[in-house]
Design an enzyme around this catalytic site. Structure first.
Site, PDB file in Angstrom:
ATOM      1  N   SER A 194      -1.863 -43.168  19.241  1.00 18.60           N
ATOM      2  CA  SER A 194      -0.854 -42.289  18.684  1.00 18.60           C
ATOM      3  C   SER A 194      -0.459 -43.111  17.873  1.00 18.60           C
ATOM      4  CB  SER A 194      -0.048 -41.309  19.724  1.00 18.60           C
ATOM      5  OG  SER A 194       0.671 -42.247  20.232  1.00 18.60           O
ATOM      6  N   HIS A 213       6.618 -43.320  19.667  1.00 24.53           N
ATOM      7  CA  HIS A 213       6.453 -42.762  18.256  1.00 24.53           C
ATOM      8  C   HIS A 213       7.117 -42.821  16.940  1.00 24.53           C
ATOM      9  CE1 HIS A 213       3.923 -39.352  20.251  1.00 24.53           C
ATOM     10  NE2 HIS A 213       2.317 -40.590  19.748  1.00 24.53           N
ATOM     11  N   ASP A 261       5.746 -33.574  18.656  1.00 26.82           N
ATOM     12  CA  ASP A 261       5.744 -34.253  20.139  1.00 26.82           C
ATOM     13  C   ASP A 261       6.066 -32.913  20.545  1.00 26.82           C
ATOM     14  OD1 ASP A 261       4.691 -36.879  19.361  1.00 26.82           O
ATOM     15  OD2 ASP A 261       6.332 -37.574  19.981  1.00 26.82           O
TER      16      ASP A 261
END
Length: 178
Positions: free
Chosen positions: A55, A95, A121
């Site tokens: 990701s 992230h 998210d």
């Protein structure tokens, strides 16, 4: 091979065996001391993490090891890569901070997104949660080693490999006579 191991074990006296067990214990306690030292130095409960998914590509790839810090006095900034934990999930997520939401009382909340993901998210957060608080942050990425964490991923995906490696290490330490 197994016969050789039993033969070596029979020829080892109790004193040698006890010495090997103590050496093994020293290795384990040294590793724990290094980990605790890294926790104190970095300010993070988990100073080293492995990236488990794609990701964050192209910034980080699956299997990269990240080195984290988490100093309270540092302000949170948009664009920083952070590792955070979500309530009810054991595995931390790596992230980037997409948006900040600052309140008049000084509290800061933030929204994250993976570089390789098309949406933020919020779907990953706990039900009803729209923003993350600073308390959810495990740390900020400060450096990385590419692909070194693939060993960790393999051991978690195939537990038999983990037990085989641990058994081999234990036998090597116990049977090594120097």
């Amino acid at each position: 091979m197994f016969d050789g191991f039993l033969n070596d074990l029979k020829h080892m006296n109790k004193r040698q065996f006890l010495y090997q067990v103590l050496c093994f214990g020293m290795i384990i306690s040294s590793a724990l001391m290094v980990w605790k030292g890294l926790m104190v130095f970095s300010g993070s409960k988990s100073p080293i993490v492995a990236v488990l998914s794609g990701s964050m590509e192209p910034a980080f790839h699956r299997g990269d090891i990240l080195f984290l810090t988490n100093y309270e006095e540092e302000p949170v900034r948009v664009g920083e890569i952070v590792v955070f934990k979500i309530e009810g999930r054991d595995i931390p997520i790596v992230h980037r901070i997409l948006k900040l939401h600052e309140k008049s009382n000084g509290t800061i909340k933030f929204l994250t997104k993976g570089d390789n993901n098309s949406v933020d998210d919020r779907a990953l957060y706990a039900p009803g949660q729209q923003w993350l608080e600073k308390s959810a942050m495990v740390g900020r990425a400060r450096g990385f080693l590419p692909y070194v964490g693939i060993v960790t991923i393999l051991m978690n995906e195939y537990p038999k490999i983990k037990y085989a490696v641990l058994a081999c290490l234990g036998l090597c330490v116990l049977l090594h006579r120097e």
